[in-house]
Design a protein around this motif. Structure first.
Motif, PDB file in Angstrom:
ATOM      1  N   LEU A   1       8.244  -2.816  -0.057  1.00 16.48           N
ATOM      2  CA  LEU A   1       9.049  -1.622  -0.268  1.00 16.48           C
ATOM      3  C   LEU A   1       8.580  -0.928  -1.537  1.00 16.48           C
ATOM      4  O   LEU A   1       8.228  -1.597  -2.529  1.00 16.48           O
ATOM      5  CB  LEU A   1      10.536  -1.961  -0.371  1.00 16.48           C
ATOM      6  CG  LEU A   1      11.274  -2.288   0.932  1.00 16.48           C
ATOM      7  CD1 LEU A   1      12.733  -2.590   0.649  1.00 16.48           C
ATOM      8  CD2 LEU A   1      11.159  -1.163   1.938  1.00 16.48           C
TER       9      LEU A   1
ATOM     10  N   LEU B   1      18.313   3.476  -2.710  1.00 18.25           N
ATOM     11  CA  LEU B   1      18.042   3.884  -1.331  1.00 18.25           C
ATOM     12  C   LEU B   1      19.122   4.839  -0.815  1.00 18.25           C
ATOM     13  O   LEU B   1      18.822   5.826  -0.132  1.00 18.25           O
ATOM     14  CB  LEU B   1      17.949   2.656  -0.434  1.00 18.25           C
ATOM     15  CG  LEU B   1      16.705   1.768  -0.595  1.00 18.25           C
ATOM     16  CD1 LEU B   1      16.834   0.539   0.279  1.00 18.25           C
ATOM     17  CD2 LEU B   1      15.445   2.539  -0.244  1.00 18.25           C
TER      18      LEU B   1
ATOM     19  N   PHE C   1      11.982  -9.130   3.564  1.00 16.81           N
ATOM     20  CA  PHE C   1      11.719  -7.809   4.145  1.00 16.81           C
ATOM     21  C   PHE C   1      11.997  -7.809   5.637  1.00 16.81           C
ATOM     22  O   PHE C   1      12.652  -6.894   6.149  1.00 16.81           O
ATOM     23  CB  PHE C   1      10.270  -7.411   3.881  1.00 16.81           C
ATOM     24  CG  PHE C   1       9.850  -6.172   4.620  1.00 16.81           C
ATOM     25  CD1 PHE C   1      10.240  -4.923   4.175  1.00 16.81           C
ATOM     26  CD2 PHE C   1       9.079  -6.260   5.769  1.00 16.81           C
ATOM     27  CE1 PHE C   1       9.861  -3.777   4.867  1.00 16.81           C
ATOM     28  CE2 PHE C   1       8.693  -5.139   6.460  1.00 16.81           C
ATOM     29  CZ  PHE C   1       9.080  -3.888   6.003  1.00 16.81           C
TER      30      PHE C   1
ATOM     31  N   PRO D   1      11.440   4.452   4.739  1.00 13.48           N
ATOM     32  CA  PRO D   1      10.931   3.297   3.973  1.00 13.48           C
ATOM     33  C   PRO D   1      10.363   2.176   4.832  1.00 13.48           C
ATOM     34  O   PRO D   1       9.455   1.471   4.389  1.00 13.48           O
ATOM     35  CB  PRO D   1      12.166   2.827   3.182  1.00 13.48           C
ATOM     36  CG  PRO D   1      13.145   3.939   3.249  1.00 13.48           C
ATOM     37  CD  PRO D   1      12.894   4.622   4.535  1.00 13.48           C
ATOM     38  N   LEU D   2      10.881   1.975   6.053  1.00 12.15           N
ATOM     39  CA  LEU D   2      10.457   0.854   6.892  1.00 12.15           C
ATOM     40  C   LEU D   2       9.485   1.257   7.988  1.00 12.15           C
ATOM     41  O   LEU D   2       9.082   0.395   8.778  1.00 12.15           O
ATOM     42  CB  LEU D   2      11.683   0.183   7.530  1.00 12.15           C
ATOM     43  CG  LEU D   2      12.789  -0.292   6.594  1.00 12.15           C
ATOM     44  CD1 LEU D   2      13.930  -0.901   7.395  1.00 12.15           C
ATOM     45  CD2 LEU D   2      12.253  -1.297   5.586  1.00 12.15           C
TER      46      LEU D   2
ATOM     47  N   ARG E   1       2.610   4.783   2.763  1.00 14.45           N
ATOM     48  CA  ARG E   1       4.013   4.396   2.547  1.00 14.45           C
ATOM     49  C   ARG E   1       4.832   5.596   2.086  1.00 14.45           C
ATOM     50  O   ARG E   1       4.299   6.582   1.585  1.00 14.45           O
ATOM     51  CB  ARG E   1       4.115   3.267   1.513  1.00 14.45           C
ATOM     52  CG  ARG E   1       3.375   1.996   1.907  1.00 14.45           C
ATOM     53  CD  ARG E   1       3.334   1.053   0.732  1.00 14.45           C
ATOM     54  NE  ARG E   1       2.618  -0.172   1.003  1.00 14.45           N
ATOM     55  CZ  ARG E   1       3.170  -1.312   1.380  1.00 14.45           C
ATOM     56  NH1 ARG E   1       4.480  -1.367   1.535  1.00 14.45           N
ATOM     57  NH2 ARG E   1       2.448  -2.386   1.594  1.00 14.45           N
TER      58      ARG E   1
ATOM     59  N   HIS F   1      14.589  -5.693   7.874  1.00 15.20           N
ATOM     60  CA  HIS F   1      14.078  -4.888   8.986  1.00 15.20           C
ATOM     61  C   HIS F   1      14.836  -5.193  10.285  1.00 15.20           C
ATOM     62  O   HIS F   1      15.254  -4.280  11.008  1.00 15.20           O
ATOM     63  CB  HIS F   1      12.578  -5.162   9.157  1.00 15.20           C
ATOM     64  CG  HIS F   1      11.914  -4.307  10.177  1.00 15.20           C
ATOM     65  ND1 HIS F   1      11.918  -4.601  11.531  1.00 15.20           N
ATOM     66  CD2 HIS F   1      11.225  -3.142  10.065  1.00 15.20           C
ATOM     67  CE1 HIS F   1      11.261  -3.678  12.190  1.00 15.20           C
ATOM     68  NE2 HIS F   1      10.833  -2.770  11.329  1.00 15.20           N
TER      69      HIS F   1
ATOM     70  N   GLY G   1      11.232  -2.579  -5.598  1.00 14.38           N
ATOM     71  CA  GLY G   1      11.040  -3.466  -4.452  1.00 14.38           C
ATOM     72  C   GLY G   1       9.803  -4.327  -4.526  1.00 14.38           C
ATOM     73  O   GLY G   1       9.360  -4.858  -3.499  1.00 14.38           O
TER      74      GLY G   1
END
Length: 576
Positions: A424, A280, A444, A366-367, A388, A448, A436
């Motif tokens: 992920l 990441l 997760f 990513p989130l 995504r 977050h 992920g």
């Protein structure tokens, strides 16, 4: 006259204390005259003290004092404190390059201990196999120099190693049963007989069998026939040495400090592992142009898979034993500018400011799907791959990446389903697997919520975002883990499906009285299945007698009882 009494000699401790104060400054020695005999320079320590120190060493048998370890750790702690102060000074002055250099120098690990252990293992494993048949290679943080070193910590050094056999395949279907499990079992028996080796855990039921053992200074986890682990570590090491100096190593170390303080870095507890966080960090820096991407966009041939199979990985891992780089897999590390446009302000960011920028990228890339698809059936874990962001270290667009992973990788690693939630999407650059894929809903949402709180905390900090700000963030207690319930739980439809379900319920309610009446007329009129043992009650005036078992007509063998007659007909026949 009586001779004066001589004072008793002082203890040995006094001799050591006498040598501690700094010797007074003595003038520089004069040059000897020509022809004068050379005389040895007098030392600043009295002869009696030297004799007493030698006597003390001889009497103790050259044994180290009890506080020798503390004396050795004191210079290390002072050096790390100096590094921290130097980094703070560099931050206050605005020298970003010096701040990254001091941060990485303060956490640099001495590899002499691990190298000594590896040499001893390579030598001693010759008792089990021929030296020309196997190779023992390290991988992980020790290879990429991403370890964390805390001041005064007594924790042992963590080392991951893999045992590679030259004449054995790594992708065979039965390699786990015929090679991995027997090798781990044999190593367990051998290590238990070795001095200063303690076996902690032997896991042969896992997908990748491993054995964990410890030496006096190192904690080791060993696996068998896993060449991709070695290549991934070499690739990450070359990325750290590319682009803007020190950025990737410093960012990974800050992320590790933060995630460990919040307990969201353990892959065994449904969270992302250290390697996933390193990918990441590298994905964020490559998107900002701070590091270049070393892997090619496509393999030779165009239509061939962009990933490396186990046989090819084994060949490259054995050819590059000792950390050698194969130029056929990726380009050499370079500090040349990246193909992505680099913003001048990004190169001038301090380490904590770069960490804050990474938090913002995490929420935006990513989130981001979590908030956008929280109203899906079963929650955001069932969102499609097209919605995504795929984190990758290959120079490909998002559309190309989705096509690559769906075509050349396993479907269950990337495509979410009713029983396979995905949170992920992080591409492992050499195998195409999703790093992920094993994150649970609990892990997760913990990540977050911690990302959201950390970003708000850094934004509300008054003054410069430096070491003091990050230290205060790390000292915050971890949030209580909780999974927010989805707006539409699994199995509860919405929209047109919900209207159709309501119409079906109304139709069933309307049919229910008619069905009950029909069932009453069509039910079997069979007599009771229990015999009557009491007296027959007398008939009430004006009402026919109750038909009991004794009064019902006997059914002949083979006769069929009519089903359309009512209980009144039976009562009349019984009265007759």
């Amino acid at each position: 006259p009586k001779a004066p009494e001589t004072p008793a000699p002082r203890p040995v401790a006094w001799a050591k204390r006498a040598a501690a104060p700094k010797a007074p400054e003595t003038p520089a020695p004069r040059l000897p005259r020509a022809g004068a005999p050379e005389t040895p320079q007098a030392s600043g320590v009295p002869e009696e003290v030297e004799v007493q120190e030698e006597t003390a060493k001889a009497s103790s048998g050259n044994s180290e004092p009890a506080n020798a370890g503390l004396e050795e750790q004191a210079p290390v702690e002072e050096e790390e404190e100096d590094m921290t102060k130097m980094m703070e000074v560099a931050e206050s002055v605005g020298n970003a390059e010096a701040a990254y250099e001091f941060l990485n120098s303060a956490n640099a690990q001495d590899n002499s201990t691990t190298e000594e252990l590896l040499d001893n293992l390579r030598r001693d494993l010759g008792q089990l196999w021929n030296h020309q048949d196997f190779e023992l290679e390290p991988f992980g943080s020790a290879v990429a120099d991403l370890s964390l070193v805390s001041a005064g910590s007594t924790k042992k050094i963590e080392l991951d190693i893999v045992l590679l056999f030259r004449d054995e395949a790594a992708d065979a279907k039965d390699v786990r049963q015929k090679l991995m499990i027997p090798t781990i079992t044999r190593l367990s028996t051998w290590l238990k007989s070795q001095a200063q080796m303690v076996v902690k855990n032997v896991s042969v039921q896992a997908q990748v069998p491993v054995i964990s053992f410890e030496s006096p200074k190192v904690a080791v986890e060993l696996s068998v026939q896993q060449p991709h682990n070695v290549l991934n570590s070499w690739h990450l090491r070359d990325l750290c040495e590319s682009g803007c100096p020190g950025r990737l190593r410093a960012l990974v170390r800050l992320i590790k400090m933060w995630t460990k303080s919040k307990s969201i870095v353990s892959s065994t507890e449904g969270c992302l592992g250290s390697y996933g966080y390193a990918l990441l960090a590298a994905g964020f820096l490559s998107s900002r142009g701070l590091i270049p991407l070393l892997l090619p966009s496509e393999r030779q041939g165009g239509e061939a898979s962009p990933y490396i199979d186990a046989a090819t990985a084994m060949e490259h891992a054995l050819d590059g034993v000792g950390g050698g780089l194969s130029k056929q897999l990726w380009s050499s590390p370079s500090t040349a500018p990246s193909a992505q446009p680099v913003v001048a302000s990004d190169t001038e960011m301090m380490p904590v400011e770069l960490f804050a920028a990474w938090l913002g990228w995490m929420q935006q890339a990513p989130l981001a799907f979590a908030e956008q698809h929280h109203n899906l059936t079963g929650g955001c874990g069932g969102a499609t791959l097209s919605s995504r962001h795929v984190v990758s270290l290959r120079p490909r667009t998002q559309t190309d990446l989705r096509g690559d992973v769906t075509r050349w990788s396993r479907e269950e690693s990337w495509v979410a389903g009713r029983g396979n939630q995905m949170f992920l999407t992080i591409e492992e650059p050499l195998t195409g697997e999703n790093v992920g894929r094993n994150i649970t809903a609990n892990g997760f949402w913990a990540l977050h919520s911690e990302v959201k709180r950390a970003r708000e905390f850094l934004a509300s900090w008054d003054g410069q975002k430096g070491s003091a700000c990050f230290r205060a963030l790390v000292e915050l207690p971890a949030l209580v883990r909780s999974v927010p319930p989805p707006q539409r739980p699994m199995g509860v439809p919405g929209g047109k499906q919900k209207q159709q379900q309501q119409q079906q319920q109304q139709q069933q309610q309307q049919k229910q009285p008619r069905l009950q009446t029909q069932a009453f007329h069509q039910r079997t009129l069979a007599p009771p299945r229990f015999p009557w043992t009491g007296p027959i009650p007398a008939a009430q005036p004006g009402r026919p007698p109750t038909p009991y078992l004794q009064h019902l007509p006997q059914q002949r063998p083979g006769a069929v009882r009519p089903t359309a007659r009512s209980w009144a007909d039976y009562a009349k026949s019984a009265a007759v």
